[in-house]
Design a protein around this motif. Structure first.
Motif, PDB file in Angstrom:
ATOM      1  N   LEU A   1     -19.010 -23.108 -32.512  1.00 30.85           N
ATOM      2  CA  LEU A   1     -18.120 -22.366 -31.619  1.00 30.85           C
ATOM      3  C   LEU A   1     -17.871 -23.116 -30.314  1.00 30.85           C
ATOM      4  O   LEU A   1     -17.399 -22.542 -29.340  1.00 30.85           O
ATOM      5  N   ASP A   2     -18.168 -24.439 -30.345  1.00 25.51           N
ATOM      6  CA  ASP A   2     -18.019 -25.234 -29.128  1.00 25.51           C
ATOM      7  C   ASP A   2     -16.611 -25.173 -28.551  1.00 25.51           C
ATOM      8  O   ASP A   2     -16.420 -25.014 -27.350  1.00 25.51           O
ATOM      9  N   ASN A   3     -15.620 -25.285 -29.461  1.00 20.32           N
ATOM     10  CA  ASN A   3     -14.233 -25.289 -29.004  1.00 20.32           C
ATOM     11  C   ASN A   3     -13.877 -24.004 -28.282  1.00 20.32           C
ATOM     12  O   ASN A   3     -13.141 -24.014 -27.299  1.00 20.32           O
ATOM     13  N   TYR A   4     -14.390 -22.881 -28.785  1.00 17.27           N
ATOM     14  CA  TYR A   4     -14.093 -21.601 -28.153  1.00 17.27           C
ATOM     15  C   TYR A   4     -14.688 -21.563 -26.751  1.00 17.27           C
ATOM     16  O   TYR A   4     -14.069 -21.093 -25.795  1.00 17.27           O
ATOM     17  N   LYS A   5     -15.929 -22.090 -26.640  1.00 21.68           N
ATOM     18  CA  LYS A   5     -16.578 -22.144 -25.331  1.00 21.68           C
ATOM     19  C   LYS A   5     -15.728 -22.965 -24.376  1.00 21.68           C
ATOM     20  O   LYS A   5     -15.424 -22.555 -23.261  1.00 21.68           O
TER      21      LYS A   5
ATOM     22  N   ASP B   1      -6.942 -32.136 -26.945  1.00 23.65           N
ATOM     23  CA  ASP B   1      -8.061 -31.785 -27.808  1.00 23.65           C
ATOM     24  C   ASP B   1      -7.624 -30.631 -28.705  1.00 23.65           C
ATOM     25  O   ASP B   1      -7.670 -29.470 -28.311  1.00 23.65           O
ATOM     26  N   TRP B   2      -7.147 -30.953 -29.888  1.00 19.51           N
ATOM     27  CA  TRP B   2      -6.537 -29.941 -30.756  1.00 19.51           C
ATOM     28  C   TRP B   2      -7.509 -28.847 -31.148  1.00 19.51           C
ATOM     29  O   TRP B   2      -7.135 -27.695 -31.317  1.00 19.51           O
ATOM     30  N   GLY B   3      -8.747 -29.196 -31.271  1.00 19.88           N
ATOM     31  CA  GLY B   3      -9.762 -28.193 -31.613  1.00 19.88           C
ATOM     32  C   GLY B   3      -9.771 -27.066 -30.598  1.00 19.88           C
ATOM     33  O   GLY B   3      -9.743 -25.883 -30.959  1.00 19.88           O
ATOM     34  N   VAL B   4      -9.722 -27.438 -29.296  1.00 22.75           N
ATOM     35  CA  VAL B   4      -9.744 -26.426 -28.239  1.00 22.75           C
ATOM     36  C   VAL B   4      -8.440 -25.606 -28.249  1.00 22.75           C
ATOM     37  O   VAL B   4      -8.461 -24.376 -28.131  1.00 22.75           O
ATOM     38  N   VAL B   5      -7.319 -26.319 -28.443  1.00 24.24           N
ATOM     39  CA  VAL B   5      -6.032 -25.612 -28.457  1.00 24.24           C
ATOM     40  C   VAL B   5      -6.006 -24.572 -29.577  1.00 24.24           C
ATOM     41  O   VAL B   5      -5.607 -23.426 -29.375  1.00 24.24           O
ATOM     42  N   MET B   6      -6.476 -25.014 -30.757  1.00 20.06           N
ATOM     43  CA  MET B   6      -6.452 -24.084 -31.890  1.00 20.06           C
ATOM     44  C   MET B   6      -7.395 -22.901 -31.654  1.00 20.06           C
ATOM     45  O   MET B   6      -7.103 -21.772 -32.037  1.00 20.06           O
ATOM     46  N   ALA B   7      -8.521 -23.175 -31.008  1.00 18.68           N
ATOM     47  CA  ALA B   7      -9.417 -22.077 -30.660  1.00 18.68           C
ATOM     48  C   ALA B   7      -8.679 -21.081 -29.768  1.00 18.68           C
ATOM     49  O   ALA B   7      -8.763 -19.862 -29.962  1.00 18.68           O
ATOM     50  N   GLY B   8      -7.911 -21.655 -28.806  1.00 23.15           N
ATOM     51  CA  GLY B   8      -7.101 -20.785 -27.932  1.00 23.15           C
ATOM     52  C   GLY B   8      -6.100 -19.987 -28.729  1.00 23.15           C
ATOM     53  O   GLY B   8      -5.927 -18.775 -28.522  1.00 23.15           O
ATOM     54  N   VAL B   9      -5.450 -20.655 -29.670  1.00 18.67           N
ATOM     55  CA  VAL B   9      -4.433 -19.973 -30.496  1.00 18.67           C
ATOM     56  C   VAL B   9      -5.054 -18.786 -31.223  1.00 18.67           C
ATOM     57  O   VAL B   9      -4.502 -17.685 -31.224  1.00 18.67           O
ATOM     58  N   ILE B  10      -6.202 -19.046 -31.819  1.00 19.32           N
ATOM     59  CA  ILE B  10      -6.856 -17.968 -32.575  1.00 19.32           C
ATOM     60  C   ILE B  10      -7.167 -16.784 -31.659  1.00 19.32           C
ATOM     61  O   ILE B  10      -6.913 -15.620 -32.001  1.00 19.32           O
ATOM     62  N   ILE B  11      -7.679 -17.096 -30.470  1.00 21.92           N
ATOM     63  CA  ILE B  11      -8.003 -16.020 -29.526  1.00 21.92           C
ATOM     64  C   ILE B  11      -6.754 -15.210 -29.187  1.00 21.92           C
ATOM     65  O   ILE B  11      -6.777 -13.982 -29.122  1.00 21.92           O
TER      66      ILE B  11
END
Lengths: 270, 375
Positions: free
Chosen positions: A50-54, A234-244
């Motif tokens: 869950l690093d990206n979400y953090k 950092d696409w991982g973080v962006v996608m985490a944002g998208v999901i949220i």
């Protein structure tokens, strides 16, 4: 033969649903990956961290953006429901000269694209000093021709006798509106409410125009900010944002799906 | 309970053609008053004018001692039952019944009590928690009725309340409404196109046609002494047979039937008349040679109803009916002798359509008085 036909049909359905759903699933998968995995083109993450979400929550005040989006969407939803239902009520239950002409004029505004009215709207908002305020983000969307149209169609199905019965019973016009018309039109109101909420939640251009600091910005802008903040995204973080960002809308959709279907197909049949 | 007075009512939608003209009537307190007529005769419009849902273009409406035609519907102190019931679909049966009381700010306890009592009177106690869509047509009808009664308004207006029910239920509700009206002493103004409802329920009937009052009277007055051919054919089933006739040589001539001799001293001034004969007055003749005024008819259709037989035949270019009690072995195509007694014939002036002479009422012959019946 029939079995074969059915198998082909199901294969086609499965294929198309995979194609349709892939971007969403892939976004979910990417949101769990680290930077190296994303670049290597992996489809499944090696571990669900869950690093990206953090990071998403750390890099931007995402919670305050979410709160802004929620406030704005809810306000627009409420505003649209109030304005559209009152307008529709007038178009159905109050007789006045030129009622139909006015209604068609009203409806014809649906043909004017929102972008075309953006500049005059912006100037108005600016003159009112509503830049960077909830007012600027909500008020311009209160009057909605589509909403008025949808509710008018439903109100028209209410038998005239219902109005007459409440007249005989001694209801005022406004009492008839909120004691009879609104409860009877619940499905259409829910439909319109969800529609208004989702459209506002997904709005990007207008919030970008009328905000220039973080106080009232919405999540859609936050997503864009995530992409452009660093040189290499950092696409991982962006996608985490998208999901949220997607989760609240999904919840709303699942919750209101039944009502939504009922509302949108109403009047289509009959 | 209040009297309702209609005085020279006039209504037009386009300013020129009247929908109703010069309607006068006094509906007594506690009376069951029926407005009857074919569709489009203005009876519903008249009712809606009394309710205040339609404005009047002339004349006056007085309810109780108060001039009412400029008042709002709610100020007229009346209740109304609509043809399609107009129940609030989002409210339960109980809430539907007490809806009006709520608006009138009747205290909660009394609301509950009155709602319960009314529901009990109409046999709705088991359905109070249901929504209207979970009810059958007859139950919905009762809820609509309950909603009108619970109000305790002195005047109740009903617009074809039974027309959406099946025949059996309709007959049942007819009796029920009549009983409730009698028990509560309501003034009811009831609109229907069904002459059976009018005859069976009304204390008095007003027959309307094309916006003009044809006749006002008790059901039997209207049946026995119709004012014109329209009323004569509208009330009664099968309808009264009507044909043009000519009076010559002390006889009434109707095409397709034998001449009917006038009795001595029964001279009529007019020569051109409409003759009206109730189906039960077309009688079978055993001895056509000796009976005066008999003729042969050709039967076109037969309806055997068990207790009576209805024959259709043609006279004077129109369909005529004969109704005979019992089961008759008659087939279409049969030629049978019938006769008509002049005493049974109603005559109307051909030009003015006004009544000249009434036919004798069916049971006058029996001459049984009410006192004899009660013994």
């Amino acid at each position: 033969m029939r079995m074969r036909k059915r198998i082909t049909l199901y294969i086609l359905l499965i294929l198309s649903s995979i194609i349709l759903f892939f971007p969403t699933v892939y976004a979910l998968m990417v949101s769990f990956m680290n930077g190296r995995e994303v670049l290597s083109g992996a489809v499944l993450p090696s571990s669900f961290s869950l690093d990206n979400y953090k990071k998403a929550f750390e890099s931007l005040p995402l919670l305050s953006y979410l709160w802004n989006s929620l406030v704005i969407s809810a306000a627009v939803m409420a505003g649209q429901l109030i304005v559209s239902s009152l307008a529709a009520f007038a178009f159905v239950f109050i007789k006045f000269k030129g009622r139909n002409a006015l209604f068609f004029l009203f409806i014809s505004t649906m043909m004017v694209p929102w972008e075309a009215t953006m500049i005059p709207n912006f100037v108005t908002i600016q003159e009112l000093g509503w830049i960077n305020s909830y007012f600027g983000l909500t008020v311009p969307f209160f009057a909605l021709a589509f909403g008025t149209f949808l509710l008018r169609q439903h109100f028209k199905t209410i038998p005239k006798e219902l109005e007459e019965a409440s007249q005989v019973a001694g209801l005022s016009r406004f009492q008839f509106f909120y004691k009879v018309v609104l409860p009877v039109s619940k499905t259409s109101l829910v439909t319109l409410g969800i529609y208004g909420f989702l459209t506002t939640w997904n709005m990007y251009l207008w919030p970008l125009l009328v905000t220039n600091d973080e106080t009232v910005r919405t999540v859609q802008i936050a997503l864009k900010q995530m992409q452009t903040k660093e040189v290499s995204t950092d696409w991982g973080v962006v996608m985490a944002g998208v999901i949220i960002v997607v989760i609240p809308t999904l919840l709303l959709l699942f919750g209101g799906q039944k009502q939504l279907q009922k509302g949108l197909t109403q009047g289509a049949l009959k | 309970m209040k009297q309702v007075k209609l005085d020279g009512l006039y209504k037009t939608y386009d300013g020129t053609t009247p929908v109703l003209s010069n309607v006068n009537a006094t509906i007594e307190a506690g009376e069951f008053f029926v407005l009857v007529g074919p569709s489009g005769c203005g009876k519903s419009t008249l009712l809606r004018m009394i309710a205040g849902l339609e404005e009047t273009n002339g004349g006056a409406i007085t309810i109780g001692n108060k001039r009412a035609d400029q008042l709002m519907p709610s100020e007229r102190d009346l209740s109304m039952v609509f043809q399609n019931y107009a129940l609030y679909p989002h409210l339960t049966v109980f809430d539907n019944i007490v809806f009006g009381l709520h608006v009138k700010k009747v205290p909660k306890e009394e609301r509950k009590r009155r709602g319960r009592e009314t529901a009990e009177m109409l046999g709705l106690t088991d359905y109070l928690k249901r929504k209207p869509r979970q009810l059958s047509g007859g139950q919905r009808q009762r809820v609509a009725l309950a909603r009108a009664i619970v109000d305790e308004s002195p005047v109740c207006l009903m617009d074809e309340p039974l027309s959406n029910l099946d025949a059996k239920l309709r007959a049942h509700m007819r009796a029920e409404i009549k009983q409730i009206q009698r028990r509560l002493g309501l003034t009811i103004i009831y609109v229907t196109h069904d002459q059976v409802e009018a005859m069976t329920m009304g204390d008095r009937i007003m027959v309307l046609n094309k916006g003009v009052t044809q006749q006002i009277g008790t059901p039997l007055e209207i049946y026995n002494q119709p004012a014109n051919p329209f009323v004569a054919t509208f009330i009664g089933s099968p309808p009264m047979n009507i044909a043009e006739g000519e009076i010559k040589d002390h006889k009434l001539f109707i095409e397709g039937l034998g001449p009917i001799p006038l009795p001595n001293g029964g001279a009529i001034d007019q020569t051109h008349v409409y003759a009206g004969i109730r189906p039960e007055a077309v009688r079978f003749v055993h001895d056509p040679v000796r009976e005066k005024g008999s003729g042969l008819i050709e039967v076109k259709n037969v309806e055997v109803l068990g207790n009576e037989t209805v024959l259709m035949f043609t006279a004077a270019g129109r369909d005529w009916y004969a109704r005979w009690s019992g089961q008759w072995p008659v087939k279409p195509g049969d030629r049978i002798p019938v006769m008509i007694d002049y005493a049974d014939v109603a005559l109307f002036d051909k030009a003015s359509e006004k009544s000249i002479k009434h036919g004798q009422s069916p049971d006058v012959a029996a001459e049984i008085s009410r006192e004899e019946v009660l013994l």
